[in-house]
Design an enzyme around this catalytic site. Sequence first.
Site, PDB file in Angstrom:
ATOM      1  N   LYS A  35       4.785 -14.531   4.114  1.00  0.00           N
ATOM      2  CA  LYS A  35       5.931 -13.726   4.569  1.00  0.00           C
ATOM      3  C   LYS A  35       5.635 -12.234   4.388  1.00  0.00           C
ATOM      4  O   LYS A  35       4.645 -11.872   3.724  1.00  0.00           O
ATOM      5  CB  LYS A  35       7.171 -14.130   3.774  1.00  0.00           C
ATOM      6  CG  LYS A  35       7.042 -13.861   2.278  1.00  0.00           C
ATOM      7  CD  LYS A  35       8.034 -14.665   1.466  1.00  0.00           C
ATOM      8  CE  LYS A  35       7.882 -14.316  -0.011  1.00  0.00           C
ATOM      9  NZ  LYS A  35       8.586 -15.247  -0.882  1.00  0.00           N
ATOM     10  N   ARG A 130      20.011 -18.468  -6.212  1.00  0.00           N
ATOM     11  CA  ARG A 130      19.892 -17.637  -5.020  1.00  0.00           C
ATOM     12  C   ARG A 130      20.140 -18.566  -3.833  1.00  0.00           C
ATOM     13  O   ARG A 130      21.233 -18.592  -3.300  1.00  0.00           O
ATOM     14  CB  ARG A 130      18.501 -16.986  -5.000  1.00  0.00           C
ATOM     15  CG  ARG A 130      18.384 -15.786  -4.121  1.00  0.00           C
ATOM     16  CD  ARG A 130      17.018 -15.135  -4.242  1.00  0.00           C
ATOM     17  NE  ARG A 130      15.930 -16.060  -3.929  1.00  0.00           N
ATOM     18  CZ  ARG A 130      14.653 -15.719  -3.926  1.00  0.00           C
ATOM     19  NH1 ARG A 130      14.280 -14.488  -4.232  1.00  0.00           N
ATOM     20  NH2 ARG A 130      13.723 -16.602  -3.619  1.00  0.00           N
ATOM     21  N   TYR A 255       5.698  20.093  -5.308  1.00  0.00           N
ATOM     22  CA  TYR A 255       7.156  20.240  -5.209  1.00  0.00           C
ATOM     23  C   TYR A 255       7.782  20.299  -6.603  1.00  0.00           C
ATOM     24  O   TYR A 255       7.375  19.560  -7.501  1.00  0.00           O
ATOM     25  CB  TYR A 255       7.766  19.055  -4.465  1.00  0.00           C
ATOM     26  CG  TYR A 255       7.602  19.135  -2.976  1.00  0.00           C
ATOM     27  CD1 TYR A 255       8.190  20.164  -2.243  1.00  0.00           C
ATOM     28  CD2 TYR A 255       6.875  18.166  -2.297  1.00  0.00           C
ATOM     29  CE1 TYR A 255       8.045  20.223  -0.859  1.00  0.00           C
ATOM     30  CE2 TYR A 255       6.731  18.206  -0.922  1.00  0.00           C
ATOM     31  CZ  TYR A 255       7.316  19.246  -0.211  1.00  0.00           C
ATOM     32  OH  TYR A 255       7.175  19.298   1.142  1.00  0.00           O
ATOM     33  N   MET A 303       4.954  13.400   0.897  1.00  0.00           N
ATOM     34  CA  MET A 303       4.960  12.410   1.976  1.00  0.00           C
ATOM     35  C   MET A 303       3.543  12.055   2.430  1.00  0.00           C
ATOM     36  O   MET A 303       3.233  10.892   2.685  1.00  0.00           O
ATOM     37  CB  MET A 303       5.781  12.927   3.155  1.00  0.00           C
ATOM     38  CG  MET A 303       5.989  11.870   4.238  1.00  0.00           C
ATOM     39  SD  MET A 303       6.873  12.489   5.677  1.00  0.00           S
ATOM     40  CE  MET A 303       8.510  12.711   5.009  1.00  0.00           C
TER      41      MET A 303
HETATM   42  C1  LIG Z   1       7.741 -15.792  -1.899  1.00  0.00           C
HETATM   43  C2  LIG Z   1       7.873 -17.219  -2.278  1.00  0.00           C
HETATM   44  C3  LIG Z   1       6.828 -17.902  -2.925  1.00  0.00           C
HETATM   45  C4  LIG Z   1       5.550 -17.221  -3.403  1.00  0.00           C
HETATM   46  O1  LIG Z   1       5.787 -16.546  -4.625  1.00  0.00           O
HETATM   47  P1  LIG Z   1       4.590 -15.771  -5.369  1.00  0.00           P
HETATM   48  O2  LIG Z   1       5.206 -15.297  -6.624  1.00  0.00           O
HETATM   49  O3  LIG Z   1       4.208 -14.639  -4.468  1.00  0.00           O
HETATM   50  O4  LIG Z   1       3.501 -16.741  -5.548  1.00  0.00           O
HETATM   51  C5  LIG Z   1       6.978 -19.264  -3.132  1.00  0.00           C
HETATM   52  N1  LIG Z   1       8.105 -19.914  -2.754  1.00  0.00           N
HETATM   53  C6  LIG Z   1       9.132 -19.274  -2.155  1.00  0.00           C
HETATM   54  C7  LIG Z   1      10.347 -20.053  -1.777  1.00  0.00           C
HETATM   55  C8  LIG Z   1       9.066 -17.919  -1.912  1.00  0.00           C
HETATM   56  O5  LIG Z   1      10.094 -17.293  -1.334  1.00  0.00           O
END
Ligand SMILES: *Cc1c(COP(=O)(O)O)cnc(C)c1O
Length: 370
Positions: A35, A130, A255, A303
Site C-alpha cells: 500500500k 480500528r 530561516y 523547502m
Molecule cells: C500495513 C499493514 C500491514 C503491514 O504492517 P508492517 O508493520 O508494515 O509490516 C499488515 N497488515 C495490515 C492489515 C496492514 O494494514
Amino acid sequence: MTRAARAEIDLRALQHNLRRVRANAPRSRVMAIIKANGYGHGLVRVAQALGDVEAFGVASLDEAIELREAGISHPIVLLEGFFDNSELSPIARYGLEPVLHHPEQLAMLETARLSGSLSLWIKLDTGMHRLGFPPGAAGEALARVRGSGNAAGPVRWMTHLACADDRADGMTAHQTSAFNEALAGIEGERSIANSAGVLGWPQTHADWVRPGIMLYGVSPFVDDTASDHDLLPAMTLRSRLIAVNRFRRGDTVGYGASWTCPEDMPVGVVAIGYGDGYPRHAQPGTPVLVGGSRVPLIGRVSMDMVTVDLRGCPGAGIGDEVVLWGEGLPVEEIAGHASTIAYELLCGVAQRVRQVETAVETPGQLRDSG
Ligand SMILES: *Cc1c(COP(=O)(O)O)cnc(C)c1O
C-alpha cells in the site's frame, strides 16, 4: 540539468528482505504489503521485484487496478475492503479479494449481483480497535457471507496487531489467543502477523504473514535497527552539495537565524528539503552523509535545501554526493531525529524526487524511471 535529489530503489534489497521473511516464517505464505505506493518505493516496481510472493495487500481499489493493468496476476487483497457498492463489480471483474470488517459491507454483499463470486477475507478486531468485527461476531459474519451467495471458496480470516513492535507488551499474546479462540472450530486460513509478528512473534505466523516495512529494509521494532535482522535498505535518498560557503563566528544560518556559527567554518547546502519529503522537523545534529562521512544538519530545513556543518569534512565541494537516508544511514535513525517513524519518511518522498532503480539482471547498472 535535472535536480540532484533522487531516491535510489534497490530491487535486490527488496528480494533479500523477502528471503528474510521466508527464513523467519518458513511455514507461512506471504502477502507482501505494498500500500501507499509500495511504502514510497513505487507500487508496480515493488510488485514486480517481489513476484515470488503468494499475494499482495493494498489499501484501495485504485492501487489494485494499477497492479492488474501492469500485468500483475497474483491474488490482491484489499485490506480495507470496499467503501461503497460501486466498487463491487470492478472487484469481481479484476478478481480482487476484499477484507470485510463492517456490517455495512455485509449488507452491500448481500444485495450485490456480480459477474462472478469473490474470494473474501473477514477481519476480526482483537484489540487494535480500528477495523474488524468483534471476535464473538465471527460466526454470524461468516453465515451472512455464505448466505449472500457471492463468496467463492472458504472465507479467510485476519486480525491486526496493535503493539507487536514492543516485544515486552502483553497485547500481542492477548490478541493472538482472542483470535484463535474466536475461530476455534471454524474453517479457513488465518493471518495475524505484520513485520513485527514475522520477526518477533512466531506464534502469530499462522497460514499467511503480512509483512510491510521489513520488506523495505526497516526494523519494525522500537528498540533496534534493520541490521539486527539482516535487512537491507531498499531506498537510498540521495542528493548533492550545491554550495559550500565559509562563514564567520557569530554568523547565523537559515530561516529564523536559529543556528549560529560557533567559529569560522564551512557550511554546505544540499539540494533536498521538505518539498522532497525530507522532514522539516529534523533537528540540528541529524546526521547526513557527505562523500561518505557523517556531518550534522544545522539550521532549519527549508523547502528545497538543507544546510550542513562541514567542519568534519573540510575537503567537501560542490557536486559531492550526499545521502540523506538509506545505504550507510538507517532511515530509522533519521526518523528518531525528526520525532517520527521510518514508515512516514518512506511514504512521504515527494513526486518531484526522481526514482532510479538498481536493475536486478545487470548489477551496478542504473535504469532511470521517471
Ligand atoms: C500495513 C499493514 C500491514 C503491514 O504492517 P508492517 O508493520 O508494515 O509490516 C499488515 N497488515 C495490515 C492489515 C496492514 O494494514
